[in-house]
Write an enzyme that holds these catalytic residues in place. Structure first.
Site, mmCIF file in Angstrom:
data_model
loop_
_atom_site.group_PDB
_atom_site.id
_atom_site.type_symbol
_atom_site.label_atom_id
_atom_site.label_comp_id
_atom_site.label_asym_id
_atom_site.label_seq_id
_atom_site.Cartn_x
_atom_site.Cartn_y
_atom_site.Cartn_z
ATOM 1 N N SER A 169 0.831 -1.211 0.000
ATOM 2 C CA SER A 169 0.000 0.000 0.000
ATOM 3 C C SER A 169 0.862 1.256 0.000
ATOM 4 O O SER A 169 2.028 1.223 0.395
ATOM 5 C CB SER A 169 -0.893 0.026 1.239
ATOM 6 O OG SER A 169 -1.678 -1.130 1.302
HETATM 7 N N1 SAH Z 1 0.587 -5.588 4.277
HETATM 8 C C1 SAH Z 1 1.345 -5.907 3.084
HETATM 9 C C2 SAH Z 1 0.580 -5.649 1.806
HETATM 10 C C3 SAH Z 1 -0.178 -6.815 1.498
HETATM 11 S S1 SAH Z 1 -1.034 -6.946 -0.031
HETATM 12 C C4 SAH Z 1 2.677 -5.165 3.036
HETATM 13 O O1 SAH Z 1 2.919 -4.279 3.860
HETATM 14 O O2 SAH Z 1 3.451 -5.495 2.164
HETATM 15 C C5 SAH Z 1 -2.238 -8.085 0.552
HETATM 16 C C6 SAH Z 1 -1.710 -9.428 0.957
HETATM 17 O O3 SAH Z 1 -2.795 -10.188 1.458
HETATM 18 C C7 SAH Z 1 -1.122 -10.227 -0.209
HETATM 19 O O4 SAH Z 1 0.185 -10.593 0.080
HETATM 20 C C8 SAH Z 1 -2.043 -11.433 -0.306
HETATM 21 O O5 SAH Z 1 -1.384 -12.621 -0.703
HETATM 22 C C9 SAH Z 1 -2.577 -11.535 1.111
HETATM 23 N N2 SAH Z 1 -3.832 -12.274 1.274
HETATM 24 C C10 SAH Z 1 -4.928 -12.265 0.477
HETATM 25 N N3 SAH Z 1 -5.878 -13.094 0.958
HETATM 26 C C11 SAH Z 1 -5.376 -13.637 2.112
HETATM 27 C C12 SAH Z 1 -5.882 -14.560 3.069
HETATM 28 N N4 SAH Z 1 -7.102 -15.117 2.964
HETATM 29 N N5 SAH Z 1 -5.084 -14.900 4.118
HETATM 30 C C13 SAH Z 1 -3.836 -14.362 4.247
HETATM 31 N N6 SAH Z 1 -3.317 -13.481 3.379
HETATM 32 C C14 SAH Z 1 -4.069 -13.113 2.313
#
Ligand code: SAH
Length: 219
Positions: free
Chosen positions: A69
């Site tokens: 983000s």
């Molecule tokens: N907080 C992260 C950004 C994450 S983007 C950072 O600082 O880099 C969103 C993330 O959520 C992705 O890596 C994706 O794989 C994960 N995601 C999506 N659905 C999910 C689920 N059901 N359980 C765990 N992770 C999930």
């Protein structure tokens, strides 16, 4: 640590201070959140080819079709999560490259973070090692079920957009705790804050946002 010490302008303290000034101008008020964001080297979390853009106010690809983000969104969610208080135990759903978790690690005693893509967990682990972050526990699973064995949490942050608030997660919120997550409804996403008090839950809809979707299962 070579990247961190490369000394190029884009990763310099001045570049980071400009980012903090921008966040302040955009309305972020929590000085502790601002100082932590100013401290954590965001360029170490993105691919080297994108390091020059790490301190601009934009979301960036982090591999596996996922995005980190924008600094504003991270700051906003962290400010809402902290609410000026002291955090003991925090749960994050969606570790990604570990940037948000690294910020939370500076503000909370214990951070638990769940990611469904194993390749991203490996990246996050490497980043935590490089930065000597030792209070984040990672788990490779579908985060929708949370971590009932560790609950209750002061804060639950979800960084992928769900169509509804998973019930299990609401139950794992401690009394006085809050959950911050993007909810996708009617073709748009909004940041949503759920506060749990002794009397129940109060939900507030906030800023329009853009997150990758929450997906089931592991990869
Ligand atoms: N907080 C992260 C950004 C994450 S983007 C950072 O600082 O880099 C969103 C993330 O959520 C992705 O890596 C994706 O794989 C994960 N995601 C999506 N659905 C999910 C689920 N059901 N359980 C765990 N992770 C999930």
């Amino acid at each position: 640590m070579t990247k961190q010490h490369s000394g190029i302008g884009m990763t310099s303290q001045r570049t980071r201070m400009r980012m903090i000034e921008r966040l302040r101008a955009q309305g972020i008020r929590d000085e502790l959140v601002l100082s932590v964001i100013g401290d954590v080297p965001r360029h170490l979390f993105v691919d080297e080819a994108l390091a020059s853009r790490a301190y601009e106010d934009m979301a960036l690809p982090l591999g596996f079709g996922q995005t980190i983000s924008s600094p504003y969104t991270v700051a906003r969610m962290t400010e809402l999560a902290r609410a000026g208080g002291v955090l003991n135990r925090v749960l994050e759903i969606g570790t990604g490259c570990g940037y948000q978790a690294a910020i939370l690690a500076r503000l909370a005693k214990e951070v638990y973070s769940i990611e469904r893509i194993s390749g991203l967990l490996a990246k996050a682990r490497k980043h935590f090692r490089e930065l000597r972050i030792a209070n984040v526990r990672l788990r490779h699973t579908d985060g929708q079920a949370g971590m009932p064995e560790v609950a209750p949490f002061d804060v639950i942050i979800m960084t992928a957009a769900a169509t509804h608030v998973p019930r299990e997660l609401m139950e794992q919120l401690g009394v006085g705790g809050r959950m911050i997550l993007p909810i996708a409804q009617h073709g748009e996403q909004r940041l949503c804050m759920i506060e749990r008090s002794a009397n129940g839950y109060v939900e507030k809809k906030m800023d329009a946002v853009k997150f990758v979707p929450l997906l089931p299962g592991v990869a």
